[in-house]
Design a protein around this motif. Structure first.
Motif, PDB file in Angstrom:
ATOM      1  N   PHE B  75      49.883  73.138  68.207  1.00 22.48           N
ATOM      2  CA  PHE B  75      51.356  72.572  67.752  1.00 22.48           C
ATOM      3  C   PHE B  75      51.460  72.361  66.101  1.00 22.48           C
ATOM      4  CE2 PHE B  75      53.378  72.599  71.469  1.00 22.48           C
ATOM      5  CZ  PHE B  75      52.428  71.978  72.596  1.00 22.48           C
ATOM      6  N   MET B  76      50.404  72.992  65.355  1.00 24.37           N
ATOM      7  CA  MET B  76      50.267  72.893  63.838  1.00 24.37           C
ATOM      8  C   MET B  76      51.748  73.679  63.379  1.00 24.37           C
ATOM      9  SD  MET B  76      46.889  73.421  61.908  1.00 24.37           S
ATOM     10  CE  MET B  76      46.616  74.932  62.973  1.00 24.37           C
ATOM     11  N   PRO B  77      52.239  73.065  62.523  1.00 27.01           N
ATOM     12  CA  PRO B  77      53.181  73.954  61.710  1.00 27.01           C
ATOM     13  C   PRO B  77      52.766  75.232  61.317  1.00 27.01           C
ATOM     14  CG  PRO B  77      52.918  71.746  61.077  1.00 27.01           C
ATOM     15  CD  PRO B  77      52.037  71.720  61.853  1.00 27.01           C
ATOM     16  N   ASP B  78      53.917  76.142  61.384  1.00 25.45           N
ATOM     17  CA  ASP B  78      53.411  77.451  61.098  1.00 25.45           C
ATOM     18  C   ASP B  78      52.811  77.514  59.736  1.00 25.45           C
ATOM     19  OD1 ASP B  78      56.489  78.888  62.731  1.00 25.45           O
ATOM     20  OD2 ASP B  78      54.286  79.420  63.050  1.00 25.45           O
ATOM     21  N   ALA B  79      53.429  77.059  58.573  1.00 24.34           N
ATOM     22  CA  ALA B  79      53.003  77.447  57.613  1.00 24.34           C
ATOM     23  C   ALA B  79      51.638  76.756  57.231  1.00 24.34           C
ATOM     24  CB  ALA B  79      53.874  76.912  56.340  1.00 24.34           C
ATOM     25  N   VAL B  80      51.629  75.696  57.855  1.00 25.14           N
ATOM     26  CA  VAL B  80      50.290  75.001  57.645  1.00 25.14           C
ATOM     27  C   VAL B  80      49.177  75.971  58.043  1.00 25.14           C
ATOM     28  CG1 VAL B  80      48.679  73.168  58.459  1.00 25.14           C
ATOM     29  CG2 VAL B  80      50.864  72.769  57.944  1.00 25.14           C
ATOM     30  N   GLY B  81      49.200  76.625  59.109  1.00 22.23           N
ATOM     31  CA  GLY B  81      48.013  77.278  59.812  1.00 22.23           C
ATOM     32  C   GLY B  81      47.983  78.806  58.776  1.00 22.23           C
ATOM     33  N   GLU B  82      49.086  79.387  58.333  1.00 25.46           N
ATOM     34  CA  GLU B  82      48.934  80.471  57.487  1.00 25.46           C
ATOM     35  C   GLU B  82      49.066  80.459  56.123  1.00 25.46           C
ATOM     36  OE1 GLU B  82      52.613  82.843  58.578  1.00 25.46           O
ATOM     37  OE2 GLU B  82      52.590  82.331  60.548  1.00 25.46           O
ATOM     38  N   GLN B  83      49.395  79.324  55.482  1.00 28.68           N
ATOM     39  CA  GLN B  83      49.372  79.403  54.097  1.00 28.68           C
ATOM     40  C   GLN B  83      48.462  78.303  53.683  1.00 28.68           C
ATOM     41  OE1 GLN B  83      51.071  81.784  53.540  1.00 28.68           O
ATOM     42  NE2 GLN B  83      53.198  81.842  54.155  1.00 28.68           N
ATOM     43  N   LEU B  84      48.541  77.008  54.355  1.00 27.60           N
ATOM     44  CA  LEU B  84      47.929  75.978  53.641  1.00 27.60           C
ATOM     45  C   LEU B  84      46.378  75.899  53.884  1.00 27.60           C
ATOM     46  CD1 LEU B  84      48.455  73.537  52.253  1.00 27.60           C
ATOM     47  CD2 LEU B  84      48.706  72.023  54.239  1.00 27.60           C
ATOM     48  N   ILE B  85      46.070  76.116  55.237  1.00 26.63           N
ATOM     49  CA  ILE B  85      44.540  76.067  55.714  1.00 26.63           C
ATOM     50  C   ILE B  85      43.893  77.240  54.896  1.00 26.63           C
ATOM     51  CG2 ILE B  85      42.999  76.452  57.339  1.00 26.63           C
ATOM     52  CD1 ILE B  85      44.528  74.418  58.883  1.00 26.63           C
ATOM     53  N   PRO B  86      44.185  78.568  54.933  1.00 32.25           N
ATOM     54  CA  PRO B  86      43.466  79.528  54.278  1.00 32.25           C
ATOM     55  C   PRO B  86      43.223  79.087  52.822  1.00 32.25           C
ATOM     56  CG  PRO B  86      45.241  80.673  55.394  1.00 32.25           C
ATOM     57  CD  PRO B  86      45.402  79.265  55.646  1.00 32.25           C
ATOM     58  N   SER B  87      44.220  78.764  52.122  1.00 34.83           N
ATOM     59  CA  SER B  87      44.198  78.302  50.758  1.00 34.83           C
ATOM     60  C   SER B  87      43.162  77.311  50.525  1.00 34.83           C
ATOM     61  CB  SER B  87      45.412  77.831  50.144  1.00 34.83           C
ATOM     62  OG  SER B  87      46.408  78.860  49.988  1.00 34.83           O
ATOM     63  N   LEU B  88      43.362  76.254  51.117  1.00 33.51           N
ATOM     64  CA  LEU B  88      42.439  75.295  51.250  1.00 33.51           C
ATOM     65  C   LEU B  88      40.861  75.536  51.576  1.00 33.51           C
ATOM     66  CD1 LEU B  88      44.625  71.931  52.180  1.00 33.51           C
ATOM     67  CD2 LEU B  88      43.686  72.706  50.072  1.00 33.51           C
ATOM     68  N   GLY B  89      40.730  76.255  52.612  1.00 33.19           N
ATOM     69  CA  GLY B  89      39.515  76.720  52.829  1.00 33.19           C
ATOM     70  C   GLY B  89      39.078  77.601  51.819  1.00 33.19           C
ATOM     71  N   ARG B  90      39.443  78.534  51.117  1.00 32.84           N
ATOM     72  CA  ARG B  90      38.914  79.135  50.272  1.00 32.84           C
ATOM     73  C   ARG B  90      38.397  78.495  48.999  1.00 32.84           C
ATOM     74  NH1 ARG B  90      43.908  82.847  50.385  1.00 32.84           N
ATOM     75  NH2 ARG B  90      43.514  83.685  52.179  1.00 32.84           N
ATOM     76  N   LEU B  91      39.418  77.442  48.894  1.00 29.41           N
ATOM     77  CA  LEU B  91      39.348  76.461  47.668  1.00 29.41           C
ATOM     78  C   LEU B  91      37.804  75.943  47.830  1.00 29.41           C
ATOM     79  CD1 LEU B  91      40.392  75.350  44.957  1.00 29.41           C
ATOM     80  CD2 LEU B  91      41.534  73.782  46.362  1.00 29.41           C
ATOM     81  N   ALA B  92      37.888  75.371  49.088  1.00 29.58           N
ATOM     82  CA  ALA B  92      36.677  74.418  49.466  1.00 29.58           C
ATOM     83  C   ALA B  92      35.454  75.173  49.220  1.00 29.58           C
ATOM     84  CB  ALA B  92      36.839  73.710  50.876  1.00 29.58           C
ATOM     85  N   ILE B  93      35.427  76.256  49.871  1.00 30.69           N
ATOM     86  CA  ILE B  93      34.161  77.120  50.054  1.00 30.69           C
ATOM     87  C   ILE B  93      33.775  77.427  48.425  1.00 30.69           C
ATOM     88  CG2 ILE B  93      33.089  79.116  50.878  1.00 30.69           C
ATOM     89  CD1 ILE B  93      34.587  79.059  53.068  1.00 30.69           C
ATOM     90  N   GLY B  94      34.798  78.065  47.945  1.00 32.62           N
ATOM     91  CA  GLY B  94      34.411  78.575  46.305  1.00 32.62           C
ATOM     92  C   GLY B  94      33.743  77.363  45.519  1.00 32.62           C
ATOM     93  N   TYR B  95      34.687  76.265  45.814  1.00 31.28           N
ATOM     94  CA  TYR B  95      34.288  75.102  44.740  1.00 31.28           C
ATOM     95  C   TYR B  95      32.844  74.531  45.149  1.00 31.28           C
ATOM     96  CZ  TYR B  95      34.814  70.636  42.457  1.00 31.28           C
ATOM     97  OH  TYR B  95      34.817  69.469  41.460  1.00 31.28           O
ATOM     98  N   GLY B  96      32.845  74.468  46.413  1.00 31.42           N
ATOM     99  CA  GLY B  96      31.499  73.819  47.009  1.00 31.42           C
ATOM    100  C   GLY B  96      30.422  74.549  46.496  1.00 31.42           C
ATOM    101  N   VAL B  97      30.616  75.927  46.506  1.00 32.28           N
ATOM    102  CA  VAL B  97      29.255  76.761  46.263  1.00 32.28           C
ATOM    103  C   VAL B  97      29.070  76.971  44.648  1.00 32.28           C
ATOM    104  CG1 VAL B  97      28.695  79.360  45.904  1.00 32.28           C
ATOM    105  CG2 VAL B  97      29.747  78.508  48.345  1.00 32.28           C
ATOM    106  N   ALA B  98      30.284  76.778  44.091  1.00 31.45           N
ATOM    107  CA  ALA B  98      30.222  76.923  42.624  1.00 31.45           C
ATOM    108  C   ALA B  98      29.479  75.462  42.236  1.00 31.45           C
ATOM    109  CB  ALA B  98      31.705  76.812  41.902  1.00 31.45           C
ATOM    110  N   VAL B  99      29.757  74.359  42.751  1.00 36.17           N
ATOM    111  CA  VAL B  99      29.285  73.225  42.146  1.00 36.17           C
ATOM    112  C   VAL B  99      27.682  73.323  42.805  1.00 36.17           C
ATOM    113  CG1 VAL B  99      29.181  70.623  42.774  1.00 36.17           C
ATOM    114  CG2 VAL B  99      31.173  71.674  42.070  1.00 36.17           C
ATOM    115  N   GLY B 100      27.321  73.724  43.767  1.00 36.65           N
ATOM    116  CA  GLY B 100      25.953  73.932  44.477  1.00 36.65           C
ATOM    117  C   GLY B 100      25.120  74.431  43.581  1.00 36.65           C
ATOM    118  N   ILE B 101      25.577  75.685  43.221  1.00 38.49           N
ATOM    119  CA  ILE B 101      24.795  76.734  42.420  1.00 38.49           C
ATOM    120  C   ILE B 101      24.562  76.112  41.072  1.00 38.49           C
ATOM    121  CG2 ILE B 101      24.436  79.050  41.366  1.00 38.49           C
ATOM    122  CD1 ILE B 101      25.966  79.932  43.740  1.00 38.49           C
TER     123      ILE B 101
END
Lengths: 263, 280
Positions: B75-101
């Motif tokens: 029951f997640m809103p459409d746009a959350v699943g299609e836009q918000l989560i992919p964006s935030l996911g990429r951001l989180a992974i990219g940022y996390g990896v960048a800071v870690g390295i």
């Protein structure tokens, strides 16, 4: 003496580092570990960069980007410095605009690109608009900080000499805050390059380094041209910073807190 | 002769403190609310296609991001699943990896000044290349998948953290490190429990810059080459002339940027609380 010696050591080591890494890149490219088409040897990238410098088409794109950056920076400074002075000296104005600033600031400039395209088409105006949107913040904040940080004793002394408010502003506050303002302009310069190239990459129309790169990559051009153009963009940023730093040293010789060692 | 540093500012007595807080709150957010209202009025008067009234924008935001979806399993809103989560996911992974390295490398390089001397020119050069100019290169290598965007974010966000970490580690007083050594702390313990906390303020400053850069690059990469994500949705809305959706996306993006920066400051204040108290 020791400082000079240490600096020379750093220079030599730096050059060795560059040489080593260049050699490694050259070897990796030529040995075929990574496909030669994807990662051309450093030598061919550099020679392509040299060729680009005399290519009239590329030079046209290059000047378009520099033009956008220049106009954007000038407008940003003209808007941000007076606004910063106002906000820095007037507490009420500052508090009133804080929420607006805090909300506008995190909006990534890239998100505004579609709006800019709508309002200005795909040419110079759009790029200048975006650059202003992004570059105003560092100049504004640095101006506010600089004005705020002026030693009150200086202002009070000027006032006790009979200076009116406007004169205090121009003769005391502005010169005292100018190193900070200049620092903000330096940051804004770097930002203007990034924003200009971003806008060019998204629209891939008009003129500019970004559009040049997109054009080459979309019409199946050789990869070394793309690498070379990216390197030239980096050189442009580095050159801009270097010019601004030298300007800073010249203009602010009198300042004991010179930001000579900052990165 | 004493210097007057802070002129006393007249404030209401302490028993009115809650009112003062409310007053501040209103000045801070009142202006924003006022501007929203002004936009609404002007938009309705001008009736420009490009600037729909705020009420419509909020409505679009609500429909897309807050209304539970009929088709989605959770029951997640459409746009959350299609836009918000992919964006935030990429951001989180990219940022996390960048800071870690960046922190890892930065500590090593910072502790070995000779290595830093060798690498410095190359690092400065790589850092100067504007990230957008590199996007097409990544595009060629990696296509338009998630890995391209994540690696792009890593490439762009790594520099401020790396350079600040190196600086921060370099300026840890030698006494501190040697004292820890004398007390028998192993190299690893010294690094984690002495050097890292001492360099933490500079590292966090770099992380703040890196966050803004990461968000910008995330949006940019999604506009250039993507099939989902916030940046993509904003550009797509503009190209299909759905102005309300476009503005809704922009406002959402600004809000997310604001919240993420806020979150980072909260973490920073928590982690650096001891530092403020000891050096204040």
């Amino acid at each position: 003496m020791r400082l000079q010696q240490r600096q020379r050591e750093r220079l030599i080591r730096g050059l060795i580092g560059i040489a080593l890494i260049s050699a490694v890149m050259e070897l990796v490219a030529r040995s075929g570990m990574v496909s030669g088409a994807y990662l051309p040897p450093l030598s061919s990238i550099l020679s392509t960069a040299g060729a680009l410098f005399v290519d009239p088409v590329f030079l046209e794109d290059l000047t378009a980007t520099i033009l956008a950056m220049g106009v954007g920076l000038v407008i940003s400074t003209l808007v941000a410095v007076p606004a910063g002075i106002l906000l820095g000296s007037n507490e009420t104005a500052f508090r009133l605009t804080r929420s607006l600033v805090e909300f506008l600031r995190p909006i990534p400039t890239s998100a505004i690109i579609p709006v800019a395209i709508l309002l200005f088409g795909q040419q110079l105006g759009m790029k200048v608009f975006l650059i202003c949107f992004a570059a105003i913040w560092p100049i504004l904040f640095n101006t506010i900080y600089g004005v705020h940080d002026v030693d009150p004793t200086m202002k009070d002394t000027a006032r006790s000499f009979g200076y009116r408010r406007l004169r205090i502003l121009t003769r005391v506050v502005l010169p005292a805050a100018s190193p900070y303002i200049y620092g903000g302009i330096r940051i804004a310069g770097a930002i203007s390059l990034i924003v200009a190239v971003s806008a060019e990459i998204i629209t891939a129309a008009g003129k500019g380094i970004g559009t040049f790169i997109m054009r080459v990559s979309q019409t199946g051009g050789e990869y070394q041209v793309i690498y070379a153009a990216a390197i030239i963009a980096g050189l442009l940023g580095w050159l801009l910073n270097w010019v601004l730093v030298r300007g800073e040293i010249k203009l602010f010789r009198w300042n004991p807190n010179l930001a000579g060692g900052s990165r | 002769m004493t210097t007057i540093v802070n002129k006393p500012v007249a404030q209401s007595p302490a028993r009115f403190a809650p009112m003062r807080h409310v007053g501040n709150f209103f000045t801070n957010w009142g202006v924003l609310a006022g501007l929203v209202i002004v936009w609404e009025i002007i938009a309705r008067v001008i009736e420009s296609v490009y600037f729909p009234p705020m009420s419509q924008i909020f409505q679009a935001l609500f429909e897309n991001y807050l209304t539970p979806s009929a088709t989605n399993v959770l029951f997640m809103p459409d746009a959350v699943g299609e836009q918000l989560i992919p964006s935030l996911g990429r951001l989180a992974i990219g940022y996390g990896v960048a800071v870690g390295i960046a922190v890892l490398l930065g500590v090593f390089i910072g502790l070995a000044p000779k290595v830093e001397d060798y690498l410095d020119p190359v690092l400065q050069f790589l850092r100067a290349i504007p990230p957008p100019a590199v996007i097409p290169i990544f595009l060629i290598f990696l296509g338009i998948g998630d890995s391209m965007k994540i690696l792009m974010i890593v490439f762009a966000a790594i520099w401020p953290v790396l350079i600040n970490t190196i600086d921060g580690v370099r300026q840890v007083p030698q006494q501190l490190i040697e004292t820890a050594h004398v007390y028998g702390a192993s190299g690893r313990r010294r690094a984690v429990e002495v050097i890292l906390p001492a360099a933490a303020p500079r590292i966090f400053a770099g992380m703040r810059i890196a966050l803004s850069i990461a968000i910008v690059v995330m949006v940019l990469s999604e506009m250039v080459a993507a099939t989902n994500g916030l940046g993509y949705s904003i550009l797509f809305a503009q190209r299909t002339f759905r102005m309300t959706d476009m503005w809704a996306g922009i406002i959402l993006l600004g809000t997310i940027g604001y919240l993420l920066n806020l979150a980072l400051s909260l973490v920073e204040n928590r982690v650096l609380a001891w530092h403020r108290n000891s050096k204040a």
